[in-house]
Design an enzyme around this catalytic site. Structure first.
Site, mmCIF file in Angstrom:
data_model
loop_
_atom_site.group_PDB
_atom_site.id
_atom_site.type_symbol
_atom_site.label_atom_id
_atom_site.label_comp_id
_atom_site.label_asym_id
_atom_site.label_seq_id
_atom_site.Cartn_x
_atom_site.Cartn_y
_atom_site.Cartn_z
ATOM 1 C CG HIS A 16 -2.034 -0.962 1.359
ATOM 2 N ND1 HIS A 16 -2.105 -1.774 2.570
ATOM 3 C CD2 HIS A 16 -2.710 -1.510 0.470
ATOM 4 C CE1 HIS A 16 -3.217 -2.457 2.202
ATOM 5 N NE2 HIS A 16 -3.692 -2.514 1.117
ATOM 6 C CB SER A 56 -4.554 -6.451 4.671
ATOM 7 O OG SER A 56 -3.943 -5.090 4.155
#
Ligand code: PNS
Length: 159
Positions: free
Chosen positions: A18, A128
């Site tokens: 990210h 994640s």
């Protein structure tokens, strides 16, 4: 005209993948809003406020700010006067879902363009979900999430 992009996601937690996309977006656009989805259905590891704080601590570029949104992403993008939605693509398996979302968002609001950035190869396998799984099972996630995030993750275990 200010080129403003939204980079939306769950960011539970934020990974190095990210962060890489945020850094690259910040070079491409005048302003980048990292937008954390408020999703009441999920059982997250971190609250939305914690995720916002995490991103603020780590994504310290002057033209990057952090926001939250609930409801339709495209409504938030319009509200924020963003012309672009940024999404990272890791593997071909991401493509189908991302294409559907991009086309739906375009149908809802043709004035907002979705731009895909290829994930850096070093992070192309990261998610994640996988980070949380490895962490919960005692594996090392060092280097896969920012140090600040790793520390917060350790604190969640200590309670
Ligand atoms: O990091 P994620 O979980 O892959 O992000 C997905 C996200 C937040 C971009 C997507 O779920 C989303 O935009 N949700 C908001 C609701 C919405 O607009 N749905 C219609 C999408 S076409």
């Amino acid at each position: 005209m200010t080129r403003r992009a939204i980079y939306p996601g769950s960011f539970d937690p934020m990974t190095m993948g990210h962060l890489d996309i945020i850094e690259r977006s910040a070079k491409l656009f005048d302003e980048v809003i990292v937008a954390v989805l408020v999703n009441l259905d999920k059982q997250p590891m971190f609250t939305v406020a914690e995720r916002v704080e995490m991103i603020r601590q780590v994504a310290r570029w002057p033209n990057v700010r952090v926001g939250t949104f609930a409801g339709l992403l495209i409504d938030y993008a319009t509200e924020q006067h963003a012309q672009v939605i940024v999404r990272g693509i890791r593997a071909i398996s991401d493509y189908e879902y991302e294409l559907q979302m991009a086309l739906m968002n375009r149908r809802l609001e043709p004035g907002v363009e979705t731009v895909f950035l290829m994930a850096a190869e070093a992070y192309s396998y990261l998610s994640s979900r996988l980070i949380k799984e490895v962490f919960k099972l005692g594996g090392s996630i060092t280097g896969l999430v920012p140090e600040w995030v790793e520390q917060r993750m350790r604190e969640t275990v200590k309670g």
